[in-house]
Enzyme design. Sequence first.
Site, PDB file in Angstrom:
ATOM      1  N   CYS A  82       0.829  -1.220   0.000  1.00  0.00           N
ATOM      2  CA  CYS A  82       0.000   0.000   0.000  1.00  0.00           C
ATOM      3  C   CYS A  82       0.855   1.259   0.000  1.00  0.00           C
ATOM      4  O   CYS A  82       0.336   2.363  -0.142  1.00  0.00           O
ATOM      5  CB  CYS A  82      -0.927   0.006   1.209  1.00  0.00           C
ATOM      6  SG  CYS A  82      -1.528  -1.626   1.650  1.00  0.00           S
ATOM      7  N   HIS A 335      -8.560   3.914  -1.890  1.00  0.00           N
ATOM      8  CA  HIS A 335      -7.203   3.425  -1.649  1.00  0.00           C
ATOM      9  C   HIS A 335      -6.758   2.490  -2.768  1.00  0.00           C
ATOM     10  O   HIS A 335      -6.580   1.293  -2.553  1.00  0.00           O
ATOM     11  CB  HIS A 335      -7.174   2.738  -0.275  1.00  0.00           C
ATOM     12  CG  HIS A 335      -5.837   2.212   0.131  1.00  0.00           C
ATOM     13  ND1 HIS A 335      -4.647   2.714  -0.345  1.00  0.00           N
ATOM     14  CD2 HIS A 335      -5.513   1.199   0.990  1.00  0.00           C
ATOM     15  CE1 HIS A 335      -3.637   2.028   0.199  1.00  0.00           C
ATOM     16  NE2 HIS A 335      -4.129   1.110   1.001  1.00  0.00           N
TER      17      HIS A 335
END
Lengths: 387, 134
Positions: A82, A335
Amino acid sequence: MKVGVIGVGCSKFGVRRDVTLQEVAFEAVKEAMTDAGVSRDDVELSVVGTAGTRSYELMPAVPVNEYCGFAGKGPLRVEAACATGSAAVYVAYSSIKAGLVDVAIAIGCEKMTEVDTATSLAVGGRGGSYLWEFHQYGTTFPGHYAMHASAHMSRYGTTEKQMALVAVKNHRNAARNPKAHFQKEVTLEEALASSYVAYPLRLFDCSPISDGAAAAILASEKKIKELGVDNPIWISGVGYSSDTANLSRREDYGGLRATVNASRMAYKMAGIDSPLKQLDIATVHDCFTIAEIMAYEDLGFCRKGEGGMFIKEGESDFGGSIPVNTFGGLKAKGHPLGATGVAMVYEVVKQLRGEAGSLQVDLKNYKGLTHNIGGTGHFGWVFVFEV
Amino acid sequence: MESRPFVLKHMLPISRVERYWKGLEEGKIYGTRCQSCGASFYPPQADCSFCYSGDMDWVEIDGEGVVECFTRIQRPPQGFEFASGGYVIVVAAFGSFKVMGWFKGEGLPEVGMKVKAETGKDELGVWKVYLTPL
Ligand SMILES: [Zn+2]
């Protein structure tokens, strides 16, 4: 030699069934190129950050790079779960800092909705150490943070209500961001009534599964003068760290050591000793609401264990001691893994230039921070920016 | 439009830590400890990441564990369809080792709860650790 950001772009985040990975990357690159006012010939290196696997394109850097007009200029493909976007920015930054190139572009992009949710969970759950975690126990990414939440709640008395308040704040901000995945507010009651995904995290504690892209063009001080760029945002602090792959090898579950170490490294470089007094804006890694609460503490915005009170008292909202995730955060803006770290740069650059419209923060110090975590503290990145 | 199907299934090279997997079948849980610097590893590993020695002792982990964190997975990932009702994952400390396992008890555990470790296999035949309240 200083390095500055001279152009930023960000696609609309959300379920983007209308575009391929390269097409969504193009949206961000086109905006960044226009924003910087440079030509393709000025860009010497392209860095493509994408975590991958959820998209049909398994070796995506080349098609993305070609579609964006940079065939022959790299590409370097980077992956840091991420935090992939921040790693891409770092490669662009360090290449310029080393004097190898004068202008580099970091492209962060991700298509996550081309597979179903169970498959997406099985990819995310492989973050960490597959054989000892996913294979045996079916860990999921929400599960990793939920384990931290259970420890934080037990030790510090953090409540589900305090976590839900993070969702309420970030949705309120995203509602005014036309590029956000969720442009709608949620009430505390709605957030607390949503079902558990991984106890104690409910659906509204989790960031969505999003598609999207962001791009940042970085240049050397010399080139910035040569181009006559009048609004560069300088990178004044860089920090990185990491932690064990296996959660069972962590000392503690009440915070992320990677955040503490990366931020102290960046603070030292940027001369930050009192972040609340010196920073006007922070984007922090709120993939889950507990992650934002731990970030307040680990970044030194409040003492360990006081993150729940920090959100409750409105300290991270507009008018508080430091507005956090003004564009809606991962939680509500979305995201898309590779895009996230670059989209944080987009947000801080827009804020520091005073171009954030109805989401503009008050500028006193003209300094801002990005905090991007890969996995559950498996990677940690912090950048400090200034005008 | 859909892509062509693509199945990913990997062979797992476990020969250097085979003792661990054999141990689970015998009801034992092993970690490793470096003969040279004393570093403990769970999950077990054959090489020391700290002093680079390859001389390891196998150490059995047993006794009383203390729950450090947990979650109940409500939305299982691909591969865990057999556990569609959810499952509870716990990390518990046993002295210098921390062990992940599936919780075998009523309801949810609590941080600080005392547990003992057992081994067993799930519906797909994968051996693992189960943690039961004491
Ligand atoms: Zn050793």
